[in-house]
Every structure is written in C-alpha cells, then in structure tokens.
Design a protein around this motif. Structure first.
Motif, PDB file in Angstrom:
ATOM      1  N   ALA A  45       1.009  -0.994  -0.037  1.00  0.00           N
ATOM      2  CA  ALA A  45      -0.398   0.261   0.074  1.00  0.00           C
ATOM      3  C   ALA A  45       0.821   1.280  -0.133  1.00  0.00           C
ATOM      4  CB  ALA A  45      -1.109  -0.211   1.069  1.00  0.00           C
ATOM      5  N   ILE A  46       1.661   1.748   0.965  1.00  0.00           N
ATOM      6  CA  ILE A  46       2.757   2.456   0.832  1.00  0.00           C
ATOM      7  C   ILE A  46       3.132   2.731  -0.430  1.00  0.00           C
ATOM      8  CG2 ILE A  46       5.003   3.366   1.824  1.00  0.00           C
ATOM      9  CD1 ILE A  46       3.711   1.857   4.570  1.00  0.00           C
ATOM     10  N   LEU A  47       3.605   1.721  -0.907  1.00  0.00           N
ATOM     11  CA  LEU A  47       5.032   1.809  -2.314  1.00  0.00           C
ATOM     12  C   LEU A  47       4.252   2.086  -3.843  1.00  0.00           C
ATOM     13  CD1 LEU A  47       6.987  -1.613  -2.423  1.00  0.00           C
ATOM     14  CD2 LEU A  47       7.980   0.711  -1.760  1.00  0.00           C
ATOM     15  N   PHE A  48       2.127   1.911  -3.249  1.00  0.00           N
ATOM     16  CA  PHE A  48       1.955   2.102  -4.444  1.00  0.00           C
ATOM     17  C   PHE A  48       1.259   3.263  -4.112  1.00  0.00           C
ATOM     18  CE2 PHE A  48       0.826  -2.764  -5.083  1.00  0.00           C
ATOM     19  CZ  PHE A  48       0.741  -2.325  -6.779  1.00  0.00           C
ATOM     20  N   GLU A  49       0.956   4.315  -2.847  1.00  0.00           N
ATOM     21  CA  GLU A  49       1.073   4.994  -2.143  1.00  0.00           C
ATOM     22  C   GLU A  49       2.076   6.452  -2.937  1.00  0.00           C
ATOM     23  OE1 GLU A  49       0.711   9.027  -0.926  1.00  0.00           O
ATOM     24  OE2 GLU A  49       2.565   7.534   0.161  1.00  0.00           O
ATOM     25  N   VAL A  50       3.324   5.899  -3.244  1.00  0.00           N
ATOM     26  CA  VAL A  50       4.158   6.351  -3.619  1.00  0.00           C
ATOM     27  C   VAL A  50       4.558   6.148  -4.832  1.00  0.00           C
ATOM     28  CG1 VAL A  50       6.743   6.405  -3.452  1.00  0.00           C
ATOM     29  CG2 VAL A  50       5.782   6.375  -1.369  1.00  0.00           C
ATOM     30  N   ALA A  51       4.152   5.852  -5.556  1.00  0.00           N
ATOM     31  CA  ALA A  51       4.142   5.406  -7.031  1.00  0.00           C
ATOM     32  C   ALA A  51       3.068   6.795  -7.778  1.00  0.00           C
ATOM     33  CB  ALA A  51       3.719   4.113  -7.487  1.00  0.00           C
ATOM     34  N   GLY A  52       2.114   6.374  -6.929  1.00  0.00           N
ATOM     35  CA  GLY A  52       0.527   7.069  -6.944  1.00  0.00           C
ATOM     36  C   GLY A  52       1.886   8.648  -7.107  1.00  0.00           C
ATOM     37  N   ILE A  93       1.530   4.667   9.831  1.00  0.00           N
ATOM     38  CA  ILE A  93       2.326   3.584   8.823  1.00  0.00           C
ATOM     39  C   ILE A  93       1.880   4.469   7.636  1.00  0.00           C
ATOM     40  CG2 ILE A  93       3.464   1.820   8.635  1.00  0.00           C
ATOM     41  CD1 ILE A  93       2.810   0.802  11.133  1.00  0.00           C
ATOM     42  N   TRP A  94       0.592   4.041   6.982  1.00  0.00           N
ATOM     43  CA  TRP A  94       0.798   4.443   6.161  1.00  0.00           C
ATOM     44  C   TRP A  94       0.933   5.458   5.170  1.00  0.00           C
ATOM     45  CZ3 TRP A  94      -3.161   7.063   2.739  1.00  0.00           C
ATOM     46  CH2 TRP A  94      -3.241   6.663   0.794  1.00  0.00           C
ATOM     47  N   SER A  95       1.071   6.780   6.033  1.00  0.00           N
ATOM     48  CA  SER A  95       1.050   7.826   5.698  1.00  0.00           C
ATOM     49  C   SER A  95       1.935   8.317   5.802  1.00  0.00           C
ATOM     50  CB  SER A  95      -0.337   9.155   6.507  1.00  0.00           C
ATOM     51  OG  SER A  95      -0.392   8.981   7.514  1.00  0.00           O
ATOM     52  N   GLY A  96       2.937   8.107   7.451  1.00  0.00           N
ATOM     53  CA  GLY A  96       4.369   8.560   7.410  1.00  0.00           C
ATOM     54  C   GLY A  96       5.062   8.333   6.749  1.00  0.00           C
ATOM     55  N   MET A  97       4.859   7.300   6.517  1.00  0.00           N
ATOM     56  CA  MET A  97       6.249   5.895   5.928  1.00  0.00           C
ATOM     57  C   MET A  97       5.903   7.041   3.750  1.00  0.00           C
ATOM     58  SD  MET A  97       8.093   4.953   7.353  1.00  0.00           S
ATOM     59  CE  MET A  97       9.243   4.172   6.620  1.00  0.00           C
ATOM     60  N   GLY A  98       4.937   7.204   3.494  1.00  0.00           N
ATOM     61  CA  GLY A  98       4.507   7.958   2.176  1.00  0.00           C
ATOM     62  C   GLY A  98       5.301   9.350   2.222  1.00  0.00           C
ATOM     63  N   ILE A  99       5.085   9.930   3.364  1.00  0.00           N
ATOM     64  CA  ILE A  99       6.187  11.028   3.398  1.00  0.00           C
ATOM     65  C   ILE A  99       7.381  11.330   3.541  1.00  0.00           C
ATOM     66  CG2 ILE A  99       5.981  13.941   5.091  1.00  0.00           C
ATOM     67  CD1 ILE A  99       3.284  12.730   6.024  1.00  0.00           C
ATOM     68  N   VAL A 100       7.720  10.301   4.534  1.00  0.00           N
ATOM     69  CA  VAL A 100       9.831  10.389   4.244  1.00  0.00           C
ATOM     70  C   VAL A 100       9.694   9.930   3.151  1.00  0.00           C
ATOM     71  CG1 VAL A 100      11.321   8.324   4.919  1.00  0.00           C
ATOM     72  CG2 VAL A 100       9.016   9.906   7.313  1.00  0.00           C
ATOM     73  N   ILE A 151      12.284  13.215  10.258  1.00  0.00           N
ATOM     74  CA  ILE A 151      12.815  12.653  11.660  1.00  0.00           C
ATOM     75  C   ILE A 151      11.612  12.071  13.170  1.00  0.00           C
ATOM     76  CG2 ILE A 151      14.343  12.200  13.333  1.00  0.00           C
ATOM     77  CD1 ILE A 151      16.454  13.743  11.766  1.00  0.00           C
ATOM     78  N   LEU A 152      10.847  13.242  13.151  1.00  0.00           N
ATOM     79  CA  LEU A 152      10.071  13.508  14.427  1.00  0.00           C
ATOM     80  C   LEU A 152       8.461  12.224  13.540  1.00  0.00           C
ATOM     81  CD1 LEU A 152      10.006  16.700  15.182  1.00  0.00           C
ATOM     82  CD2 LEU A 152      10.229  14.617  16.716  1.00  0.00           C
ATOM     83  N   ILE A 153       8.929  12.350  11.982  1.00  0.00           N
ATOM     84  CA  ILE A 153       7.521  11.600  11.784  1.00  0.00           C
ATOM     85  C   ILE A 153       7.918   9.514  11.717  1.00  0.00           C
ATOM     86  CG2 ILE A 153       6.097  10.978   9.712  1.00  0.00           C
ATOM     87  CD1 ILE A 153       6.318  13.150   8.535  1.00  0.00           C
ATOM     88  N   ILE A 154       9.052   9.522  11.550  1.00  0.00           N
ATOM     89  CA  ILE A 154       9.852   7.977  11.759  1.00  0.00           C
ATOM     90  C   ILE A 154       9.921   8.186  13.221  1.00  0.00           C
ATOM     91  CG2 ILE A 154      12.250   7.116  11.502  1.00  0.00           C
ATOM     92  CD1 ILE A 154      13.008   8.316   8.961  1.00  0.00           C
TER      93      ILE A 154
END
Length: 118
Positions: free
Chosen positions: A9-16, A61-68, A91-94
C-alpha cells in the motif's frame, strides 16, 4: 501477511504521488492513468491491511512512511531543497511511526477491556 499488504500500500501510494508529479496537472496522459491505477492499488492493499491492523496504526504508518519516502525521492530525483526544519520533521515522523508500531504491538498483546452500553 498484513505487513506485506501495508508495505505494498505504501509503495503504490508513493508511485501514485510520483505519477501525480509527472502528470503535470493531468496534462500528460500516461502518468495520469498510472496515478489512478497506483492509488487504487494502494487503497486496495490498505483495505486488506485493515482486516488485521488497527486503522489508527495502519493509516499513521501508511501516511508517515509515504511522506518520508516522497520527501527523499523529491530531494534525490526532483532536486527539491531540504532544510533543517524539513529534516527534523521527517525524523520526528520516523520516530512517531516506530513508537506507534511498538506501542500498538504492546497493546495488542495486553488484554483488552470492552465497553458496554448502558
């Protein structure tokens, strides 16, 4: 399996999101079509994730890792500037994602108390 779904889900969101940037405001049809496909795939895998992970944890996790990931891609591939404030925020998001993940695992192992309607 839920963590594989969440990772996809994260990888596809980043690709999008990358496709969104490349679509130039929907003026280029190939990245525009990919944008829709990638976001649909992301939401499908996020929905599958929610069958076994709490929505508050999965979405954070989905949105935070996508942002990073998008921030790093913007810096390395789109020549975006990173300042101290942006770096500290990432860094704070991570830290937040890691803390949320650790505390959700502890809460999952602890017995839960259900609320009853009066």
């Amino acid at each position: 399996m839920q963590w594989i779904y969440l990772s996809l889900a994260i990888l596809f969101e980043v690709a999008g999101t990358i496709s969104m940037k490349l679509s130039a405001g929907f003026t280029k049809w190939q990245p525009s079509v990919l944008l829709v496909i990638f976001y649909i795939c992301s939401l499908v895998f996020l929905t599958l994730t929610l069958k076994s992970i709490q929505v508050s944890v999965a979405y954070a996790i989905w949105s935070g890792m996508g942002i990073v990931m998008i921030t790093l891609i913007g810096f390395f591939f789109f020549s975006e500037k990173v300042n101290i404030s942006k770096a500290l925020s990432i860094i704070l998001i991570i830290i937040g994602v890691i803390t949320l993940n650790l505390t959700s695992e502890q809460a999952h192992q602890a017995p839960t108390v259900s609320r009853s309607n009066k």
